[in-house]
Structures are given as structure tokens and as C-alpha cells.
Design a protein around this motif. Structure first.
Motif, PDB file in Angstrom:
ATOM      1  N   MET A  33     -74.428  33.093 -32.204  1.00 41.40           N
ATOM      2  CA  MET A  33     -73.412  33.250 -33.247  1.00 41.40           C
ATOM      3  C   MET A  33     -73.420  32.000 -34.114  1.00 41.40           C
ATOM      4  N   GLN A  34     -72.892  32.142 -35.314  1.00 43.34           N
ATOM      5  CA  GLN A  34     -72.729  31.036 -36.250  1.00 43.34           C
ATOM      6  C   GLN A  34     -71.336  31.120 -36.847  1.00 43.34           C
ATOM      7  N   ASN A  35     -70.873  30.022 -37.402  1.00 42.60           N
ATOM      8  CA  ASN A  35     -69.603  29.978 -38.146  1.00 42.60           C
ATOM      9  C   ASN A  35     -68.441  30.562 -37.357  1.00 42.60           C
ATOM     10  N   ASN A  36     -68.255  30.080 -36.135  1.00 36.79           N
ATOM     11  CA  ASN A  36     -67.137  30.525 -35.292  1.00 36.79           C
ATOM     12  C   ASN A  36     -67.110  32.034 -35.088  1.00 36.79           C
ATOM     13  N   GLU A  38     -68.710  34.421 -36.967  1.00 38.19           N
ATOM     14  CA  GLU A  38     -68.899  35.284 -38.136  1.00 38.19           C
ATOM     15  C   GLU A  38     -70.217  36.038 -38.112  1.00 38.19           C
ATOM     16  N   ILE A  39     -71.274  35.401 -37.634  1.00 38.72           N
ATOM     17  CA  ILE A  39     -72.581  36.043 -37.600  1.00 38.72           C
ATOM     18  C   ILE A  39     -73.042  36.091 -36.145  1.00 38.72           C
TER      19      ILE A  39
END
Length: 84
Positions: A33-36, A38-39
Motif C-alpha cells: 500500500m501507499q499513502n496510508n 490509498e493505493i
């Protein structure tokens, strides 16, 4: 095209698949995952990368973006712990 990203590794998986001759091969992947959150995506890893990474940690990946017969994918060139 070479891309660089900071990811959080959520889980890693190991499965086997059989080729057309019935020979089994290992396949390694990880959910990221990325950005808490988001992705969320799955990346493919080789055996060395799979044995090096741990779930729950932050990694910086360098990868080549490519198109194969099953669509676009990232070929992970390097994976290092921490954000750079």
C-alpha cells in the motif's frame, strides 16, 4: 521506464504454478500500500527479494515498468528497507 516508489509491505505470499509440461515452479508476491492505504496493489518478487522483506515494514522499490502478454507489470530491480 524505471520507476521508484515508497511502499508499505502488507503481506507476502508464496504459491506454486505448473508449466505446460506439468513442472511446478515457485511464485513470490507481496501486497503493498501507499499513502496510508490509498493505493493497494500486488508486486512480484524473486526468491532473494521474498526472503529479504518483512510484512509491516516500509520499503523503497526501484522497478522497470513493462508490458507482457498478460498486461502491464513492474519488474522489481531493487527493494531496500526505509524511505529514500
Amino acid at each position: 521506464m524505471r520507476v521508484k516508489a515508497v511502499i508499505q509491505l502488507l503481506a507476502k505470499m508464496s504459491k506454486t504454478w505448473k508449466d505446460k509440461d506439468g513442472v511446478s515452479h515457485p511464485a513470490y508476491s507481496a501486497n503493498i500500500m501507499q499513502n496510508n492505504g490509498e493505493i493497494v496493489d500486488t508486486i512480484r518478487l524473486n526468491a532473494d527479494q521474498y526472503n529479504t522483506v518483512e510484512a509491516g515494514k516500509i520499503y523503497t522499490i526501484s522497478a522497470d515498468y513493462a508490458n507482457g502478454r498478460n498486461g502491464a507489470y513492474l519488474n522489481i530491480v531493487d527493494i531496500a528497507e526505509g524511505s529514500k
